[in-house]
Scaffold this motif. Structure first.
Motif, PDB file in Angstrom:
ATOM      1  N   ALA A  47      20.507  26.139 -14.911  1.00  0.00           N
ATOM      2  CA  ALA A  47      19.586  26.282 -16.054  1.00  0.00           C
ATOM      3  C   ALA A  47      18.729  25.025 -16.208  1.00  0.00           C
ATOM      4  O   ALA A  47      17.518  25.114 -16.463  1.00  0.00           O
ATOM      5  CB  ALA A  47      20.372  26.555 -17.329  1.00  0.00           C
ATOM      6  N   LEU A  48      19.336  23.864 -16.040  1.00  0.00           N
ATOM      7  CA  LEU A  48      18.592  22.609 -16.150  1.00  0.00           C
ATOM      8  C   LEU A  48      17.573  22.478 -15.020  1.00  0.00           C
ATOM      9  O   LEU A  48      16.435  22.043 -15.242  1.00  0.00           O
ATOM     10  CB  LEU A  48      19.554  21.421 -16.139  1.00  0.00           C
ATOM     11  N   GLN A  49      17.950  22.871 -13.824  1.00  0.00           N
ATOM     12  CA  GLN A  49      17.028  22.791 -12.693  1.00  0.00           C
ATOM     13  C   GLN A  49      15.857  23.754 -12.854  1.00  0.00           C
ATOM     14  O   GLN A  49      14.715  23.419 -12.531  1.00  0.00           O
ATOM     15  CB  GLN A  49      17.768  23.043 -11.382  1.00  0.00           C
ATOM     16  N   LEU A  50      16.130  24.955 -13.376  1.00  0.00           N
ATOM     17  CA  LEU A  50      15.050  25.901 -13.646  1.00  0.00           C
ATOM     18  C   LEU A  50      14.078  25.309 -14.667  1.00  0.00           C
ATOM     19  O   LEU A  50      12.859  25.352 -14.493  1.00  0.00           O
ATOM     20  CB  LEU A  50      15.605  27.227 -14.171  1.00  0.00           C
ATOM     21  N   ASN A  51      14.624  24.740 -15.737  1.00  0.00           N
ATOM     22  CA  ASN A  51      13.785  24.143 -16.775  1.00  0.00           C
ATOM     23  C   ASN A  51      12.954  22.994 -16.200  1.00  0.00           C
ATOM     24  O   ASN A  51      11.765  22.866 -16.497  1.00  0.00           O
ATOM     25  CB  ASN A  51      14.659  23.648 -17.929  1.00  0.00           C
ATOM     26  N   GLN A  52      13.568  22.200 -15.352  1.00  0.00           N
ATOM     27  CA  GLN A  52      12.861  21.077 -14.735  1.00  0.00           C
ATOM     28  C   GLN A  52      11.723  21.572 -13.844  1.00  0.00           C
ATOM     29  O   GLN A  52      10.615  21.037 -13.885  1.00  0.00           O
ATOM     30  CB  GLN A  52      13.849  20.245 -13.930  1.00  0.00           C
ATOM     31  N   ARG A  53      11.967  22.619 -13.058  1.00  0.00           N
ATOM     32  CA  ARG A  53      10.913  23.174 -12.201  1.00  0.00           C
ATOM     33  C   ARG A  53       9.753  23.713 -13.035  1.00  0.00           C
ATOM     34  O   ARG A  53       8.581  23.519 -12.702  1.00  0.00           O
ATOM     35  CB  ARG A  53      11.468  24.283 -11.309  1.00  0.00           C
ATOM     36  N   LEU A  54      10.076  24.386 -14.116  1.00  0.00           N
ATOM     37  CA  LEU A  54       9.052  24.948 -14.992  1.00  0.00           C
ATOM     38  C   LEU A  54       8.151  23.844 -15.563  1.00  0.00           C
ATOM     39  O   LEU A  54       6.920  23.942 -15.513  1.00  0.00           O
ATOM     40  CB  LEU A  54       9.725  25.743 -16.119  1.00  0.00           C
ATOM     41  N   TRP A  55       8.765  22.799 -16.082  1.00  0.00           N
ATOM     42  CA  TRP A  55       7.976  21.711 -16.662  1.00  0.00           C
ATOM     43  C   TRP A  55       7.222  20.929 -15.590  1.00  0.00           C
ATOM     44  O   TRP A  55       6.144  20.389 -15.857  1.00  0.00           O
ATOM     45  CB  TRP A  55       8.857  20.824 -17.537  1.00  0.00           C
ATOM     46  N   THR A  56       7.733  20.890 -14.377  1.00  0.00           N
ATOM     47  CA  THR A  56       7.008  20.252 -13.274  1.00  0.00           C
ATOM     48  C   THR A  56       5.739  21.044 -12.963  1.00  0.00           C
ATOM     49  O   THR A  56       4.685  20.462 -12.671  1.00  0.00           O
ATOM     50  CB  THR A  56       7.907  20.147 -12.025  1.00  0.00           C
ATOM     51  N   ILE A  57       5.823  22.358 -13.052  1.00  0.00           N
ATOM     52  CA  ILE A  57       4.638  23.204 -12.860  1.00  0.00           C
ATOM     53  C   ILE A  57       3.598  22.893 -13.932  1.00  0.00           C
ATOM     54  O   ILE A  57       2.408  22.758 -13.639  1.00  0.00           O
ATOM     55  CB  ILE A  57       5.025  24.702 -12.873  1.00  0.00           C
ATOM     56  N   PHE A  58       4.037  22.754 -15.184  1.00  0.00           N
ATOM     57  CA  PHE A  58       3.107  22.412 -16.269  1.00  0.00           C
ATOM     58  C   PHE A  58       2.464  21.047 -16.012  1.00  0.00           C
ATOM     59  O   PHE A  58       1.258  20.864 -16.209  1.00  0.00           O
ATOM     60  CB  PHE A  58       3.813  22.400 -17.627  1.00  0.00           C
ATOM     61  N   GLN A  59       3.270  20.080 -15.574  1.00  0.00           N
ATOM     62  CA  GLN A  59       2.740  18.745 -15.283  1.00  0.00           C
ATOM     63  C   GLN A  59       1.673  18.814 -14.202  1.00  0.00           C
ATOM     64  O   GLN A  59       0.614  18.191 -14.315  1.00  0.00           O
ATOM     65  CB  GLN A  59       3.860  17.805 -14.835  1.00  0.00           C
ATOM     66  N   ALA A  60       1.955  19.549 -13.156  1.00  0.00           N
ATOM     67  CA  ALA A  60       0.992  19.672 -12.064  1.00  0.00           C
ATOM     68  C   ALA A  60      -0.285  20.361 -12.535  1.00  0.00           C
ATOM     69  O   ALA A  60      -1.396  19.949 -12.174  1.00  0.00           O
ATOM     70  CB  ALA A  60       1.616  20.432 -10.898  1.00  0.00           C
ATOM     71  N   ALA A  61      -0.140  21.393 -13.347  1.00  0.00           N
ATOM     72  CA  ALA A  61      -1.303  22.156 -13.809  1.00  0.00           C
ATOM     73  C   ALA A  61      -2.251  21.311 -14.652  1.00  0.00           C
ATOM     74  O   ALA A  61      -3.475  21.441 -14.530  1.00  0.00           O
ATOM     75  CB  ALA A  61      -0.853  23.381 -14.592  1.00  0.00           C
ATOM     76  N   ILE A  62      -1.712  20.438 -15.498  1.00  0.00           N
ATOM     77  CA  ILE A  62      -2.598  19.655 -16.372  1.00  0.00           C
ATOM     78  C   ILE A  62      -3.272  18.501 -15.644  1.00  0.00           C
ATOM     79  O   ILE A  62      -4.201  17.907 -16.183  1.00  0.00           O
ATOM     80  CB  ILE A  62      -1.860  19.128 -17.627  1.00  0.00           C
ATOM     81  N   THR A  63      -2.838  18.197 -14.433  1.00  0.00           N
ATOM     82  CA  THR A  63      -3.481  17.127 -13.672  1.00  0.00           C
ATOM     83  C   THR A  63      -4.485  17.660 -12.658  1.00  0.00           C
ATOM     84  O   THR A  63      -5.144  16.871 -11.979  1.00  0.00           O
ATOM     85  CB  THR A  63      -2.436  16.255 -12.938  1.00  0.00           C
ATOM     86  N   GLU A  64      -4.599  18.973 -12.550  1.00  0.00           N
ATOM     87  CA  GLU A  64      -5.563  19.569 -11.614  1.00  0.00           C
ATOM     88  C   GLU A  64      -6.985  19.300 -12.103  1.00  0.00           C
ATOM     89  O   GLU A  64      -7.254  19.373 -13.309  1.00  0.00           O
ATOM     90  CB  GLU A  64      -5.341  21.080 -11.514  1.00  0.00           C
ATOM     91  N   PRO A  65      -7.901  19.026 -11.195  1.00  0.00           N
ATOM     92  CA  PRO A  65      -9.291  18.760 -11.592  1.00  0.00           C
ATOM     93  C   PRO A  65      -9.945  19.935 -12.327  1.00  0.00           C
ATOM     94  O   PRO A  65     -10.833  19.731 -13.155  1.00  0.00           O
ATOM     95  CB  PRO A  65     -10.013  18.507 -10.262  1.00  0.00           C
ATOM     96  N   ASP A  66      -9.514  21.173 -12.047  1.00  0.00           N
ATOM     97  CA  ASP A  66     -10.136  22.342 -12.688  1.00  0.00           C
ATOM     98  C   ASP A  66      -9.419  22.770 -13.967  1.00  0.00           C
ATOM     99  O   ASP A  66      -9.711  23.834 -14.518  1.00  0.00           O
ATOM    100  CB  ASP A  66     -10.222  23.507 -11.704  1.00  0.00           C
ATOM    101  N   CYS A  67      -8.510  21.937 -14.484  1.00  0.00           N
ATOM    102  CA  CYS A  67      -7.811  22.269 -15.738  1.00  0.00           C
ATOM    103  C   CYS A  67      -8.819  22.267 -16.883  1.00  0.00           C
ATOM    104  O   CYS A  67      -9.541  21.290 -17.098  1.00  0.00           O
ATOM    105  CB  CYS A  67      -6.695  21.259 -16.011  1.00  0.00           C
ATOM    106  N   THR A  68      -8.874  23.371 -17.604  1.00  0.00           N
ATOM    107  CA  THR A  68      -9.866  23.524 -18.675  1.00  0.00           C
ATOM    108  C   THR A  68      -9.343  23.123 -20.051  1.00  0.00           C
ATOM    109  O   THR A  68     -10.079  23.180 -21.022  1.00  0.00           O
ATOM    110  CB  THR A  68     -10.356  24.982 -18.740  1.00  0.00           C
ATOM    111  N   LEU A  69      -8.085  22.713 -20.131  1.00  0.00           N
ATOM    112  CA  LEU A  69      -7.538  22.307 -21.422  1.00  0.00           C
ATOM    113  C   LEU A  69      -8.192  21.008 -21.882  1.00  0.00           C
ATOM    114  O   LEU A  69      -8.486  20.133 -21.065  1.00  0.00           O
ATOM    115  CB  LEU A  69      -6.025  22.102 -21.330  1.00  0.00           C
ATOM    116  N   PRO A  70      -8.400  20.870 -23.193  1.00  0.00           N
ATOM    117  CA  PRO A  70      -8.967  19.611 -23.698  1.00  0.00           C
ATOM    118  C   PRO A  70      -8.052  18.430 -23.358  1.00  0.00           C
ATOM    119  O   PRO A  70      -6.832  18.574 -23.257  1.00  0.00           O
ATOM    120  CB  PRO A  70      -9.017  19.827 -25.216  1.00  0.00           C
ATOM    121  N   ARG A  71      -8.663  17.274 -23.185  1.00  0.00           N
ATOM    122  CA  ARG A  71      -7.922  16.080 -22.777  1.00  0.00           C
ATOM    123  C   ARG A  71      -6.761  15.774 -23.731  1.00  0.00           C
ATOM    124  O   ARG A  71      -5.670  15.448 -23.279  1.00  0.00           O
ATOM    125  CB  ARG A  71      -8.862  14.884 -22.685  1.00  0.00           C
TER     126      ARG A  71
END
Length: 143
Positions: A47-71
């Motif tokens: 369960a902890l590893q799944l949670n860690q993978r999920l949050w790693t995906i979020f981390q990667a997504a917000i650092t992508e150059p095409d991320c449209t979320l406000p800074r």
């Protein structure tokens, strides 16, 4: 070969917000299940590893150059994900299932926020005029 995971439920929508909310809820559910069976350290670790993978995906997504979320939102997600990382690593180290509340509450709170609908097309404000500005600066996370 690893056995396929069976999910209790799956998102019915193709909306990424619904998928993210579902994934956070599923991770929280698994953490709750692991907390209810403290003798099963393998379930807690999974369960902890799944949670860690999920949050790693979020981390990667917000650092992508095409991320449209406000800074500012990207910075808040980054800060929250660092807290999740610290908590997860601590729990993986001690496998203390009595200390999962923070992770569970974070997942549930973020999922609830994602599940809220901003409004239908008729409720949206008109798009502001875009000025010719350079793209937003990529967010850099240092640990």
């Amino acid at each position: 070969m690893k056995q396929a995971t069976r999910y209790v439920n799956r998102p019915l929508s193709d909306d990424p917000r619904d998928t993210e909310a579902w994934a956070l809820t599923e991770a929280a559910r698994r953490l709750v299940d692991a907390a209810r069976a403290p003798e099963n350290s393998a379930a807690l670790q999974a369960a902890l590893q799944l949670n860690q993978r999920l949050w790693t995906i979020f981390q990667a997504a917000i650092t992508e150059p095409d991320c449209t979320l406000p800074r500012d939102l990207r910075e808040n997600i980054a800060a929250l994900s660092l807290l999740v990382d610290r908590q997860t690593v601590a729990r993986l180290a001690d496998l203390d299932s009595t200390k999962l509340d923070t992770l569970i509450q974070i997942n549930r709170s973020v999922a609830a926020g994602l599940a809220q609908k901003v409004g239908g097309p008729e409720a949206r404000a008109p798009e502001p005029k875009r000025l010719d500005m350079p793209p937003p600066e990529p967010l850099r996370i240092s640990i």
